[in-house]
Design an enzyme around this catalytic site. Sequence first.
Site, short mmCIF file in Angstrom:
data_model
loop_
_atom_site.label_atom_id
_atom_site.label_comp_id
_atom_site.label_asym_id
_atom_site.label_seq_id
_atom_site.Cartn_x
_atom_site.Cartn_y
_atom_site.Cartn_z
N TYR A 30 -83.31 77.90 48.96
CA TYR A 30 -82.52 78.77 49.82
C TYR A 30 -81.12 78.17 49.94
O TYR A 30 -80.91 76.99 49.62
CB TYR A 30 -83.17 78.95 51.19
CG TYR A 30 -83.66 77.69 51.86
CD1 TYR A 30 -82.81 76.89 52.61
CD2 TYR A 30 -85.00 77.30 51.76
CE1 TYR A 30 -83.26 75.74 53.23
CE2 TYR A 30 -85.46 76.15 52.37
CZ TYR A 30 -84.58 75.37 53.10
OH TYR A 30 -85.02 74.22 53.70
N HIS A 42 -81.42 72.81 47.72
CA HIS A 42 -80.16 73.50 47.51
C HIS A 42 -79.62 73.13 46.13
O HIS A 42 -79.87 72.02 45.64
CB HIS A 42 -79.12 73.13 48.57
CG HIS A 42 -79.63 73.18 49.97
ND1 HIS A 42 -80.16 74.33 50.52
CD2 HIS A 42 -79.69 72.23 50.93
CE1 HIS A 42 -80.52 74.07 51.77
NE2 HIS A 42 -80.26 72.81 52.04
#
Length: 381
Positions: free
Chosen positions: A307, A357
């Site tokens: 995400y 990430h």
Amino acid sequence: MSELRPWMSGGVVMGGGSTERGGGAEKGGKTRCSRRLWVLFGMLALVFLTSLFFSVSLRGGVSLNYLEPPGWEEARRVKLVPNYVGAHRLSMSDGPLQKTCACPRCVGDPGVSDWFDENYDPDISPVWTKDNIQLPSDVYYWWVVSKSIQCFPFNYQGSFTHMYVIPGRSPYGSWDQGRCLRCAVVGNSGNLRGSGYGKIIDEHNFIMRINLAPTVGYEEDVGSRTTHQFMYPESAKNLAPNISFVLVPFKTLDLVWITSALSTGQIRFTYAPVKQFLRVDKDKVQIFNPAFFMYIHDHWTKHHGRYPSTGMLVLFFALHVCDEVNVFGFGADSRGNWHHYWEQNRYSGEFRKTGVHDADYEAQIIQDLAKAGKITVFPGK
């Protein structure tokens, strides 16, 4: 009747020796009939052409759709202008470069970058309110099941009913051509140290900071003012009354925590110790919209990483709220190290390796936004 008899007797009625003469008369009649029809068609055509030219003169032109090449209608379509409460369409006379604000360069100006216009959704709100509390099923699944640390059904609507601090609608107004709302998105990179950007940062209308982000003792480089602090429970801290606390709910339990931290203080632990009570201005508490979270994941980071990072969430929050966006403290320092400006991280670069990430991909997005003229990046040291 006597005047009619010669015509009738010289015509078809006469038999015998009058047959040849009658046939000639018949041919002459057909010729005269054909001429009359041609004259009639000519008059009708003249009337049609006259009316057509009259119509063209009134409208200044005519559109013959069946003569237009494929794709013409798509190319002629006007792009949407961002508006927080709904999208407006520009008229053809406005042109593709109409200004949407009073800044030199405006985030909402259409026609500047096709890449940006294709991915930018002006109608999705970055703030979760009672007006948009109902999440689409795909957003709910992604937020609660596929991404969340805790994967269990959760009645977020029931939790919201006890959160009297949640606004009924977005606290941000619609786009205004006479406004220039300048926003500084301040990251926590070590490249801020020694940058001297403090005074420039403090001149913005909105100053958005992320997680702990201390300012005391670092004012010369990071500024002293803050209007928005974006945090999740594990990074939360008390704030002054004039600062908006923006909760980024990475998991459903975060909503339970904010309710508890502003009232009973029952929750002290999520997957790590959290503040039992939170001292912030309850009138300025905002919740980051999970649908907006997923929109960034789908449209911008394109599923790179599990995400988007908090920094990426804050950057696009600003792109949907502000007219001008300036970015400070993102990326590595000049030596390639990834650390916070207030500390020396001996594990610098670990952020790039976790897989949660994708720092390199997010850095490319920032670079593309800068090339498109949607943000200005201050590189730091």
